[in-house]
Design a protein around this motif. Structure first.
Motif, short mmCIF file in Angstrom:
data_model
loop_
_atom_site.label_atom_id
_atom_site.label_comp_id
_atom_site.label_asym_id
_atom_site.label_seq_id
_atom_site.Cartn_x
_atom_site.Cartn_y
_atom_site.Cartn_z
N LYS A 177 63.50 -56.73 59.23
CA LYS A 177 62.81 -55.61 59.87
C LYS A 177 61.46 -56.07 60.35
O LYS A 177 61.01 -57.17 60.04
CB LYS A 177 62.66 -54.43 58.90
CG LYS A 177 61.72 -54.69 57.74
CD LYS A 177 61.55 -53.47 56.87
CE LYS A 177 60.47 -53.73 55.84
NZ LYS A 177 60.12 -52.56 55.08
N HIS B 9 57.81 -56.36 59.93
CA HIS B 9 56.95 -56.30 58.75
C HIS B 9 55.48 -56.21 59.14
O HIS B 9 55.07 -56.65 60.21
CB HIS B 9 57.14 -57.57 57.90
CG HIS B 9 58.50 -57.70 57.31
ND1 HIS B 9 58.89 -57.02 56.19
CD2 HIS B 9 59.57 -58.44 57.70
CE1 HIS B 9 60.14 -57.33 55.91
NE2 HIS B 9 60.58 -58.20 56.81
N GLU B 10 54.69 -55.69 58.22
CA GLU B 10 53.23 -55.71 58.36
C GLU B 10 52.75 -57.13 58.05
O GLU B 10 53.41 -57.88 57.31
CB GLU B 10 52.58 -54.73 57.38
CG GLU B 10 52.93 -53.28 57.63
CD GLU B 10 52.37 -52.76 58.94
OE1 GLU B 10 51.25 -53.17 59.31
OE2 GLU B 10 53.05 -51.94 59.58
N ASP C 198 52.66 -58.13 54.38
CA ASP C 198 53.97 -58.42 53.79
C ASP C 198 54.44 -59.82 54.16
O ASP C 198 55.03 -60.52 53.34
CB ASP C 198 55.00 -57.38 54.24
CG ASP C 198 54.63 -55.97 53.78
OD1 ASP C 198 54.06 -55.84 52.68
OD2 ASP C 198 54.89 -55.02 54.53
N ILE C 199 54.17 -60.23 55.38
CA ILE C 199 54.52 -61.59 55.80
C ILE C 199 53.67 -62.59 55.01
O ILE C 199 54.20 -63.60 54.51
CB ILE C 199 54.31 -61.77 57.32
CG1 ILE C 199 55.30 -60.87 58.08
CG2 ILE C 199 54.48 -63.23 57.72
CD1 ILE C 199 55.05 -60.79 59.58
N GLN D 165 57.67 -61.36 65.80
CA GLN D 165 58.61 -61.86 64.81
C GLN D 165 59.87 -62.41 65.48
O GLN D 165 60.39 -63.45 65.06
CB GLN D 165 59.00 -60.76 63.82
CG GLN D 165 57.96 -60.50 62.78
CD GLN D 165 58.36 -59.41 61.81
OE1 GLN D 165 57.53 -58.57 61.48
NE2 GLN D 165 59.59 -59.38 61.37
#
Length: 162
Positions: free
Chosen positions: A99, A101-102, A105-106, A150
């Protein structure tokens, strides 16, 4: 600062920008497109708020010339990862594909995923930089991935392991 101007500095300080980051971005993107890099520069705080495109443009031209003259001729294609690094990279690719991601989070994933495969996070950062930038170091990886997109990063990483 005042010493450099013999006690009478200009009213406004000159634009000071992290050249290394922009040279890396130009290399990764394959372009010095101002419409892409200027918003990133403002949003990431790499240039002071209120900087105009007119002020930014000469800097971008210098960064592009530096990349073309000094960096591009020295770039070597990275070696494909093997073993545990390859396994960690496959897991990271799956994470990115899952999905949108922010950045935080990465960032956390770049630390957590390699540890699951007994790979040092520092080595995993370097692996990603070698693949994305053909260099050992680069800008903050999570924000860089978000800026590139991404999907583009996934394609680049998958091309390295296929």
């Amino acid at each position: 600062y005042e010493f450099l101007y013999f006690g009478t500095p200009p009213a406004e300080k000159p634009l000071i920008v992290d050249m290394e980051t922009f040279v890396s971005l130009i290399g990764a993107l394959g372009t010095a497109e101002e419409d892409l890099l200027f918003p990133y520069a403002i949003g990431s705080g790499l240039v002071p708020p209120g900087t105009s495109k007119e002020e930014f443009h000469p800097f971008l031209i210098r960064a592009e010339r530096y990349f073309e003259d000094r960096i591009k001729p020295t770039l070597k294609a990275p070696e494909p990862p093997t073993g545990k690094e390859l396994d960690a990279l496959k897991d990271f690719i799956a994470f990115l594909k899952d999905k949108e991601h922010e950045a935080i989070d990465i960032h956390n994933a770049v630390y957590e995923i390699p540890r699951r495969f007994e790979v040092e996070p520092k080595a995993f950062f370097a692996l990603n930089y070698r693949i994305l930038l053909h260099q050992e170091k680069g800008p903050r990886l999570a924000h860089f991935i978000k800026m590139l997109g991404q999907d583009k990063v996934v394609v680049t990483l998958e091309n390295m392991i296929s």
